[in-house]
Design a protein around this motif. Structure first.
Motif, short mmCIF file in Angstrom:
data_model
loop_
_atom_site.label_atom_id
_atom_site.label_comp_id
_atom_site.label_asym_id
_atom_site.label_seq_id
_atom_site.Cartn_x
_atom_site.Cartn_y
_atom_site.Cartn_z
N GLN A 203 -26.30 56.40 69.22
CA GLN A 203 -25.84 56.15 70.58
C GLN A 203 -26.27 54.77 71.06
O GLN A 203 -25.50 54.05 71.69
CB GLN A 203 -26.37 57.22 71.53
N TYR A 204 -27.51 54.42 70.75
CA TYR A 204 -28.03 53.11 71.15
C TYR A 204 -27.23 51.99 70.50
O TYR A 204 -26.86 51.02 71.17
CB TYR A 204 -29.50 53.01 70.76
N GLU A 205 -26.95 52.12 69.21
CA GLU A 205 -26.17 51.10 68.51
C GLU A 205 -24.76 51.00 69.09
O GLU A 205 -24.22 49.91 69.26
CB GLU A 205 -26.13 51.39 67.01
N GLN A 206 -24.17 52.15 69.41
CA GLN A 206 -22.83 52.15 70.00
C GLN A 206 -22.86 51.47 71.37
O GLN A 206 -21.99 50.64 71.69
CB GLN A 206 -22.31 53.58 70.13
N LYS A 207 -23.85 51.79 72.20
CA LYS A 207 -23.96 51.17 73.51
C LYS A 207 -24.22 49.67 73.38
O LYS A 207 -23.72 48.87 74.16
CB LYS A 207 -25.06 51.82 74.34
N LEU A 208 -25.00 49.29 72.39
CA LEU A 208 -25.29 47.88 72.15
C LEU A 208 -24.01 47.14 71.78
O LEU A 208 -23.75 46.04 72.29
CB LEU A 208 -26.34 47.73 71.05
N LEU A 209 -23.20 47.75 70.92
CA LEU A 209 -21.92 47.13 70.56
C LEU A 209 -21.00 47.02 71.77
O LEU A 209 -20.32 46.00 71.96
CB LEU A 209 -21.24 47.94 69.45
N GLN A 210 -20.98 48.06 72.61
CA GLN A 210 -20.16 48.02 73.82
C GLN A 210 -20.65 46.91 74.75
O GLN A 210 -19.85 46.18 75.33
CB GLN A 210 -20.20 49.36 74.55
N ALA A 211 -21.96 46.79 74.90
CA ALA A 211 -22.52 45.76 75.77
C ALA A 211 -22.17 44.37 75.24
O ALA A 211 -21.83 43.47 76.01
CB ALA A 211 -24.04 45.92 75.88
N LYS A 212 -22.24 44.19 73.92
CA LYS A 212 -21.88 42.90 73.33
C LYS A 212 -20.42 42.59 73.57
O LYS A 212 -20.07 41.46 73.91
CB LYS A 212 -22.18 42.89 71.83
N SER A 213 -19.56 43.58 73.38
CA SER A 213 -18.13 43.33 73.59
C SER A 213 -17.83 43.05 75.06
O SER A 213 -17.02 42.18 75.38
CB SER A 213 -17.29 44.51 73.09
N GLU A 214 -18.51 43.76 75.97
CA GLU A 214 -18.33 43.49 77.40
C GLU A 214 -18.83 42.08 77.75
O GLU A 214 -18.18 41.36 78.51
CB GLU A 214 -19.08 44.52 78.24
N ALA A 215 -19.96 41.69 77.18
CA ALA A 215 -20.50 40.35 77.44
C ALA A 215 -19.53 39.29 76.91
O ALA A 215 -19.28 38.28 77.58
CB ALA A 215 -21.87 40.19 76.78
N ASP A 216 -18.98 39.53 75.71
CA ASP A 216 -18.01 38.58 75.16
C ASP A 216 -16.78 38.49 76.06
O ASP A 216 -16.25 37.40 76.30
CB ASP A 216 -17.58 39.00 73.75
N GLY A 217 -16.33 39.64 76.58
CA GLY A 217 -15.18 39.65 77.48
C GLY A 217 -15.47 38.89 78.77
O GLY A 217 -14.63 38.13 79.27
#
Length: 164
Positions: A68-82
């Motif tokens: 879950q942490y890795e998934q949230k981290l990936l989501q946060a990275k994609s949101e930051a990139d966006g």
């Protein structure tokens, strides 16, 4: 020898009592020693098994949380990139808008300046013509010696201005 023979001989009743003593001792040991010891060993085995089950549950929970942490981290990275991409696009559009506005203002100022220059040039030419005509009338008056009337002055000035 009889004494030795008695010592070496097998007495059935002694044997029965010995077996009975052994059986009673076994039953007593079984009841008072083996059962409690087995209970303690079983309890310890159950406790160890419970500890292993709990450790396995904790491990599975930790792996799930890690996922879950890795998934949230990936989501946060994609949101930051966006967000960064959006900010860059917005900044680019804003800079283009500012540049266009500045260019338009410069063009407007240049046109206004050109118009002002043209107007000032026309005014200067008109003033120069009027001044030259006035000087020409003064020169003509001095040459002729008399002053023209107003009507003749205007006609003479118009002729001179047209020639210039």
């Amino acid at each position: 020898m009889e004494e030795c023979l008695q010592f070496v001989s097998v007495d059935v009743w002694t044997m029965i009592f010995t077996w009975a003593n052994l059986l009673i001792l076994f039953l007593l040991l079984k009841k008072f020693l083996f059962k409690p010891v087995n209970k303690v060993l079983d309890a310890r085995a159950n406790e160890i098994e419970s500890t292993y089950r709990q450790a396995e549950k904790t491990k599975n929970s930790a792996e799930e949380l890690k996922g879950q942490y890795e998934q949230k981290l990936l989501q946060a990275k994609s949101e930051a990139d966006g967000i960064i991409k959006s900010a860059v696009e917005t900044a680019s559009l804003r800079s283009d808008s500012i540049i266009n506005e500045a260019t338009d203002k410069v063009k407007h100022i240049m046109e206004k300046s050109q118009n002002q220059i043209e107007q000032d040039k026309k005014n200067a030419i008109n003033e120069a013509r009027t001044e030259i005509a006035s000087m020409a009338v003064d020169v003509a008056e001095k040459l002729i010696g008399e002053k023209f009337n107003e009507e003749n002055d205007k006609k003479l000035i118009s002729d001179i201005i047209d020639r210039i």
